[in-house]
Enzyme design. Structure first.
Site, PDB file in Angstrom:
ATOM      1  N   HIS A  98      -8.501   7.233   7.885  1.00 24.14           N
ATOM      2  CA  HIS A  98      -9.330   6.031   7.902  1.00 24.14           C
ATOM      3  C   HIS A  98     -10.383   6.097   6.806  1.00 24.14           C
ATOM      4  O   HIS A  98     -10.715   7.163   6.286  1.00 24.14           O
ATOM      5  CB  HIS A  98     -10.028   5.860   9.260  1.00 24.14           C
ATOM      6  CG  HIS A  98     -11.020   6.943   9.569  1.00 24.14           C
ATOM      7  ND1 HIS A  98     -10.651   8.219   9.937  1.00 24.14           N
ATOM      8  CD2 HIS A  98     -12.390   6.930   9.549  1.00 24.14           C
ATOM      9  CE1 HIS A  98     -11.742   8.955  10.133  1.00 24.14           C
ATOM     10  NE2 HIS A  98     -12.801   8.201   9.901  1.00 24.14           N
ATOM     11  N   ASP A 100     -14.379   4.792   6.518  1.00 24.87           N
ATOM     12  CA  ASP A 100     -15.390   4.493   7.527  1.00 24.87           C
ATOM     13  C   ASP A 100     -15.771   3.016   7.572  1.00 24.87           C
ATOM     14  O   ASP A 100     -16.036   2.380   6.543  1.00 24.87           O
ATOM     15  CB  ASP A 100     -16.656   5.316   7.260  1.00 24.87           C
ATOM     16  CG  ASP A 100     -16.493   6.779   7.646  1.00 24.87           C
ATOM     17  OD1 ASP A 100     -15.651   7.082   8.504  1.00 24.87           O
ATOM     18  OD2 ASP A 100     -17.229   7.621   7.071  1.00 24.87           O
ATOM     19  N   HIS A 256     -10.120   9.707   5.019  1.00 26.50           N
ATOM     20  CA  HIS A 256     -10.253  11.079   5.499  1.00 26.50           C
ATOM     21  C   HIS A 256      -9.673  11.221   6.901  1.00 26.50           C
ATOM     22  O   HIS A 256      -9.443  10.239   7.607  1.00 26.50           O
ATOM     23  CB  HIS A 256     -11.704  11.569   5.435  1.00 26.50           C
ATOM     24  CG  HIS A 256     -12.685  10.720   6.170  1.00 26.50           C
ATOM     25  ND1 HIS A 256     -13.165   9.522   5.689  1.00 26.50           N
ATOM     26  CD2 HIS A 256     -13.296  10.896   7.372  1.00 26.50           C
ATOM     27  CE1 HIS A 256     -14.016   8.989   6.538  1.00 26.50           C
ATOM     28  NE2 HIS A 256     -14.110   9.797   7.573  1.00 26.50           N
ATOM     29  N   ARG A 270     -23.645  13.133  10.341  1.00 22.69           N
ATOM     30  CA  ARG A 270     -23.297  12.279   9.214  1.00 22.69           C
ATOM     31  C   ARG A 270     -24.342  11.198   8.993  1.00 22.69           C
ATOM     32  O   ARG A 270     -24.845  10.595   9.939  1.00 22.69           O
ATOM     33  CB  ARG A 270     -21.943  11.611   9.460  1.00 22.69           C
ATOM     34  CG  ARG A 270     -21.377  10.895   8.240  1.00 22.69           C
ATOM     35  CD  ARG A 270     -20.188  10.021   8.623  1.00 22.69           C
ATOM     36  NE  ARG A 270     -20.626   8.879   9.420  1.00 22.69           N
ATOM     37  CZ  ARG A 270     -19.802   8.149  10.178  1.00 22.69           C
ATOM     38  NH1 ARG A 270     -18.527   8.471  10.278  1.00 22.69           N
ATOM     39  NH2 ARG A 270     -20.271   7.121  10.864  1.00 22.69           N
TER      40      ARG A 270
END
Length: 308
Positions: A98, A100, A256, A270
């Site tokens: 995917h 983000d 990723h 994150r």
């Protein structure tokens, strides 16, 4: 002026960067070298950043641009806690290819991920180069991809996809509220133009519901065809995490996948940087169909520059 040590990890993407300690006081020259390495290699990895805590990570990320809220349902973008999301294996395993937050009209431009707690074995993350994937297409398929639009959303039946175990990615942790209470739907071009480098990249991944104007069976075949080019081993890099590691990636030119092959607890933190609204090769912008992402992120368009 220091010169960062940049060691490419393969021919397509990924580089390990040494000679710098991340933080809000990073020297401008070092920041510029880091930006250049990021544009060229798409994802960069830095070892030995144990000095960073949440505040230091956020301060560094802010040098790269305006930071987003932790997720599209956060109550604004004001305090530090609202900017940081825990990638916690007790609640969230992002084991699906995917990019983000493509269900909003302004996906993040850059992500900064810091290792906090790691399993003894396993838990690697893979990245894929979506520019190389586009460039690997035969010319007729490039032209086809450039003409297509895909609908991205957080509310369709993810369990019907190729890997049903990935449903947990959207039903817990950072995406729980998003998946269960708010509908975000955005139409993105299948091929977007990178705002800084002018490169063309495939904009796909698990958050795609369908390709517009194509029946379901043909759409599924097209998605599988294009996504297969993204996932080719030639276009990927795999990172084995160690304590103190930080990964920084360009969300506009990568996908990723976090490998779920471990049993012990895994926790990373994150922060994401605001992005622009994607445009296709004709300059047409992505279109928000449902959901208001304005409390998640400002729209931030960086200056055009060339990748090194």
């Amino acid at each position: 002026m220091s010169t960062l040590a940049v060691r490419p990890l393969n021919g397509s993407l990924g580089a390990e960067v040494g000679g710098v300690a991340l933080g809000g006081d990073l020297e401008p020259d070092d920041l510029e070298q880091l930006r250049t390495a990021l544009l060229r290699h798409r994802v960069v990895f830095l070892r030995g950043q144990e000095h960073l805590d949440d505040a230091g990570q956020l301060a560094f990320a802010g040098l790269l641009g305006p930071t987003t809220a932790a997720n599209p349902l956060a109550e604004g973008i004001g305090d530090g806690a609202a900017h940081t999301v825990a990638i916690d294996s007790n609640h969230l395993r992002a084991n699906a290819w995917h990019t983000d937050a493509t269900f909003v009209d302004r996906p993040p431009s850059v992500s900064v991920l810091r290792a906090v707690s790691l399993p003894a074995v396993g838990g690697d993350t893979l990245w894929a180069d979506t520019v190389a994937a586009y460039e690997s297409l035969p010319e007729p398929l490039r032209r086809l991809a450039e003409s297509l639009w895909a609908r991205h959303t957080n509310v369709f039946d993810y369990t019907a996809h190729e890997a049903p175990e990935n449903a947990g990615f959207f039903q817990s942790g950072a995406y729980a509220q998003t998946s269960n209470t708010a509908a975000f739907v955005t139409d993105h071009p299948v091929v977007r133009v990178h705002p800084e480098t002018g490169e063309r990249a495939l904009l796909l991944g698990l958050l795609v519901d369908r390709i517009l104007g194509v029946d379901a069976r043909d759409a599924a075949d097209l998605l599988a065809l294009f996504q297969r080019h993204v996932e080719r081993p030639d276009n990927t890099v795999r990172w084995t995490w160690a304590p103190g590691d930080v990964a920084i990636w360009d969300n506009r030119s990568t996908q990723h996948y976090a490998v779920s092959d471990y049993r012990e607890h895994r926790l990373l933190r994150r922060v994401t940087i605001a992005g622009e609204i994607p445009v296709n090769v004709a300059g047409e912008q992505s279109r928000a169909v449902a959901g208001d992402a304005s409390t998640f992120s400002v729209v931030h368009t960086p200056a055009r520059r060339a990748a090194a």
